[in-house]
Enzyme design. Sequence first.
Site, PDB file in Angstrom:
ATOM      1  N   LYS A  45       0.844  -1.190   0.000  1.00 42.21           N
ATOM      2  CA  LYS A  45       0.000   0.000   0.000  1.00 42.21           C
ATOM      3  C   LYS A  45       0.885   1.249   0.000  1.00 42.21           C
ATOM      4  O   LYS A  45       1.965   1.249   0.573  1.00 42.21           O
ATOM      5  CB  LYS A  45      -0.904  -0.021   1.218  1.00 42.21           C
ATOM      6  N   HIS A  70      -3.992   1.323   4.700  1.00 35.56           N
ATOM      7  CA  HIS A  70      -3.373   2.591   4.341  1.00 35.56           C
ATOM      8  C   HIS A  70      -3.238   3.495   5.563  1.00 35.56           C
ATOM      9  O   HIS A  70      -2.252   4.210   5.721  1.00 35.56           O
ATOM     10  CB  HIS A  70      -4.191   3.297   3.251  1.00 35.56           C
ATOM     11  N   SER A 111      -7.359   3.476  -2.047  1.00 38.24           N
ATOM     12  CA  SER A 111      -7.480   3.276  -0.607  1.00 38.24           C
ATOM     13  C   SER A 111      -8.943   3.410  -0.230  1.00 38.24           C
ATOM     14  O   SER A 111      -9.584   4.404  -0.578  1.00 38.24           O
ATOM     15  CB  SER A 111      -6.662   4.339   0.141  1.00 38.24           C
TER      16      SER A 111
END
Length: 137
Positions: A45, A70, A111
């Site tokens: 991420k 995230h 995200s």
Amino acid sequence: LIVRGYGLRQGEANLYEGVADQFCVGMATEQGVPLVHIDDNGTFKYIFIKVMKDGGSFLIVRGYGWAEYHDDIYQEVSARLEADGFETECIGGGRIEHRAADKKLKVYGYSQAFGRGNHAKAVEMLKTKSVASSPPL
């Protein structure tokens, strides 16, 4: 640096083929903060953080394989920056596939917490700024 393109789906961005002497030549910073800091290898991420201080602002990219979410990255990075007097705002994220040995990067996804990052901007930053892979967040 030789970066080979990937087959892209709509909304994905990658580093287009280019040549440079080496991957980590030096580290670009703003007010002492590395602009790009990601893991050396893997799929992980990443987030965009807007960093603000004294009326000015700049963007940084952070991406780590240790993060389950995230927001894990944002909480860690923002705490360190805020301790140094910066204000922060996460403005999006996604995923990066980074294979340093092959000198390949792929930026894609989104995200759920912060929305889709500006992948084109991430590519621009990864392309034009040296990627820091060892200094602190």
